[in-house]
Design a protein around this motif. Sequence first.
Motif, PDB file in Angstrom:
ATOM      1  N   GLU A 206       6.386  -2.452  -0.643  1.00 12.14           N
ATOM      2  CA  GLU A 206       5.852  -2.647   0.684  1.00 12.14           C
ATOM      3  C   GLU A 206       5.331  -4.125   0.590  1.00 12.14           C
ATOM      4  OE1 GLU A 206       2.618  -1.038   4.108  1.00 12.14           O
ATOM      5  OE2 GLU A 206       3.441   0.000   2.902  1.00 12.14           O
ATOM      6  N   MET A 207       5.463  -4.803   1.783  1.00 10.20           N
ATOM      7  CA  MET A 207       4.499  -6.188   1.847  1.00 10.20           C
ATOM      8  C   MET A 207       4.266  -6.181   3.281  1.00 10.20           C
ATOM      9  SD  MET A 207       6.780  -8.439   3.365  1.00 10.20           S
ATOM     10  CE  MET A 207       6.174 -10.022   2.845  1.00 10.20           C
TER      11      MET A 207
ATOM     12  N   PHE B  92       2.727 -22.778   1.401  1.00 11.34           N
ATOM     13  CA  PHE B  92       2.053 -22.847   0.211  1.00 11.34           C
ATOM     14  C   PHE B  92       1.731 -21.337  -0.227  1.00 11.34           C
ATOM     15  CE2 PHE B  92       1.191 -26.444   2.620  1.00 11.34           C
ATOM     16  CZ  PHE B  92       1.362 -27.540   1.746  1.00 11.34           C
ATOM     17  N   ILE B  93       1.682 -21.138  -1.577  1.00 12.42           N
ATOM     18  CA  ILE B  93       1.275 -19.782  -2.296  1.00 12.42           C
ATOM     19  C   ILE B  93      -0.013 -19.809  -2.794  1.00 12.42           C
ATOM     20  CG2 ILE B  93       2.040 -17.677  -3.482  1.00 12.42           C
ATOM     21  CD1 ILE B  93       4.880 -18.433  -3.000  1.00 12.42           C
ATOM     22  N   ILE B  94      -0.978 -18.777  -2.488  1.00 12.08           N
ATOM     23  CA  ILE B  94      -2.246 -18.665  -3.047  1.00 12.08           C
ATOM     24  C   ILE B  94      -2.197 -17.263  -3.830  1.00 12.08           C
ATOM     25  CG2 ILE B  94      -4.762 -18.785  -2.597  1.00 12.08           C
ATOM     26  CD1 ILE B  94      -4.248 -20.207  -0.068  1.00 12.08           C
ATOM     27  N   ASP B  95      -2.698 -17.389  -5.143  1.00  7.84           N
ATOM     28  CA  ASP B  95      -3.011 -16.329  -5.887  1.00  7.84           C
ATOM     29  C   ASP B  95      -4.544 -15.826  -5.736  1.00  7.84           C
ATOM     30  OD1 ASP B  95      -0.611 -15.381  -7.649  1.00  7.84           O
ATOM     31  OD2 ASP B  95      -0.497 -17.514  -8.200  1.00  7.84           O
TER      32      ASP B  95
ATOM     33  N   ASP C 282       1.018  -9.931  -0.093  1.00  8.28           N
ATOM     34  CA  ASP C 282       1.051  -8.727  -0.828  1.00  8.28           C
ATOM     35  C   ASP C 282       0.305  -7.692  -0.191  1.00  8.28           C
ATOM     36  OD1 ASP C 282       2.979 -10.078  -2.568  1.00  8.28           O
ATOM     37  OD2 ASP C 282       1.231 -10.259  -4.116  1.00  8.28           O
ATOM     38  N   ALA C 283       0.802  -6.397  -0.309  1.00  5.27           N
ATOM     39  CA  ALA C 283       0.298  -5.059   0.251  1.00  5.27           C
ATOM     40  C   ALA C 283      -1.052  -4.762  -0.434  1.00  5.27           C
ATOM     41  CB  ALA C 283       1.341  -3.965   0.313  1.00  5.27           C
ATOM     42  N   THR C 284      -1.435  -5.302  -1.743  1.00 10.75           N
ATOM     43  CA  THR C 284      -2.595  -5.373  -2.349  1.00 10.75           C
ATOM     44  C   THR C 284      -3.749  -5.986  -1.935  1.00 10.75           C
ATOM     45  OG1 THR C 284      -1.707  -6.820  -3.794  1.00 10.75           O
ATOM     46  CG2 THR C 284      -1.264  -4.587  -4.642  1.00 10.75           C
ATOM     47  N   LEU C 285      -3.504  -6.926  -1.244  1.00  9.80           N
ATOM     48  CA  LEU C 285      -4.273  -7.632  -0.462  1.00  9.80           C
ATOM     49  C   LEU C 285      -5.105  -6.930   0.698  1.00  9.80           C
ATOM     50  CD1 LEU C 285      -3.115 -11.386  -0.568  1.00  9.80           C
ATOM     51  CD2 LEU C 285      -4.917 -10.482  -1.960  1.00  9.80           C
TER      52      LEU C 285
ATOM     53  N   PHE D 131      -9.496 -12.366   3.473  1.00 15.34           N
ATOM     54  CA  PHE D 131      -8.566 -11.548   2.497  1.00 15.34           C
ATOM     55  C   PHE D 131      -9.283 -11.376   1.145  1.00 15.34           C
ATOM     56  CE2 PHE D 131      -5.344 -13.394   5.501  1.00 15.34           C
ATOM     57  CZ  PHE D 131      -4.460 -12.379   5.251  1.00 15.34           C
ATOM     58  N   THR D 132      -9.281 -10.135   0.576  1.00 17.42           N
ATOM     59  CA  THR D 132      -9.895  -9.898  -0.534  1.00 17.42           C
ATOM     60  C   THR D 132      -8.881  -8.828  -1.298  1.00 17.42           C
ATOM     61  OG1 THR D 132     -11.096  -8.008   0.578  1.00 17.42           O
ATOM     62  CG2 THR D 132     -12.128  -9.993   0.189  1.00 17.42           C
ATOM     63  N   GLY D 133      -9.244  -8.704  -2.634  1.00 12.90           N
ATOM     64  CA  GLY D 133      -8.204  -8.114  -3.594  1.00 12.90           C
ATOM     65  C   GLY D 133      -7.868  -8.721  -4.513  1.00 12.90           C
ATOM     66  N   TYR D 134      -6.416  -8.238  -4.768  1.00  7.72           N
ATOM     67  CA  TYR D 134      -5.501  -9.170  -5.883  1.00  7.72           C
ATOM     68  C   TYR D 134      -4.104  -9.339  -5.006  1.00  7.72           C
ATOM     69  CZ  TYR D 134      -3.799  -4.750  -7.660  1.00  7.72           C
ATOM     70  OH  TYR D 134      -3.257  -3.748  -7.660  1.00  7.72           O
ATOM     71  N   GLY D 135      -3.720 -10.440  -5.298  1.00  7.21           N
ATOM     72  CA  GLY D 135      -2.213 -10.535  -4.786  1.00  7.21           C
ATOM     73  C   GLY D 135      -1.864 -11.827  -4.457  1.00  7.21           C
ATOM     74  N   LYS D 136      -0.673 -12.063  -3.965  1.00  5.46           N
ATOM     75  CA  LYS D 136      -0.267 -13.533  -3.424  1.00  5.46           C
ATOM     76  C   LYS D 136      -0.490 -13.514  -1.880  1.00  5.46           C
ATOM     77  CE  LYS D 136       2.727 -14.491  -7.373  1.00  5.46           C
ATOM     78  NZ  LYS D 136       1.981 -15.712  -7.798  1.00  5.46           N
TER      79      LYS D 136
END
Length: 225
Positions: A35-36, A93-96, A114-117, A139-144
């Motif tokens: 999922e995303m 642009f992609i932010i990690d 990402d669904a992890t965010l 946005f918090t958590g981890y992912g792109k």
Amino acid sequence: MKSDLFSTENMAQQATVPGMTLQNAKSVKYAVNGEMHARQGSMIAFRGNLQFERKGQGIGGMLKRAVTGEGLALMAVRGQGEAWFAHEAANCFIIDIEQGDALTINGRNVLCFDATLSYEIKTVKGAGMAGGGLFNSVFTGYGKLAVMCEGSPIVIPVSHQQPVFVDTDAVVGWSAQLQTSLHRSQSVGSMIRGGSGEAVQLKLEGEGFVIVRPSELTQQKASQN
């Protein structure tokens, strides 16, 4: 058939690992394995077994969007396959984002993530209801996270010694730990005489950065978001 159209930089290659990559400066490719999430209406092509479903914001998010015009209409993309996302040929642009990071982004600049965010609409502290609908997406958590910008963005460092003042219609996002407030750059007399058109800015203080785009939001664009 031969043409420059079929050059390597224009050809979509099969993904080798799941996740998000830049297809080119104007679009993002996502190899979905689970999922995303993406901005509604931003999918321009896909292949594989994917389902697209409108994603609710919750009652609080819906109310804030109705009051301010800010927010983000999302869709969940599930399954296995590849999808391409873009919006009005804006630069992408992609932010990690890493665990412990927090990034504030204007909803109109979010493309997919990402669904992890985790995503939440929050009030910009000190801004009240004035200037550009200042309820932004944190946005918090981890992912792109893929963001988009009309033109090439400008990233301006913010420090305790040098706060930064930005036009509320030009701001894309900033480090969530920064302190925000509204700054009035015109005198009352100047405003009565017609002013410069730059009466109020968002003031950012602390340690971090702010992202701005090289144009202000036009009235037509604002009504479409």
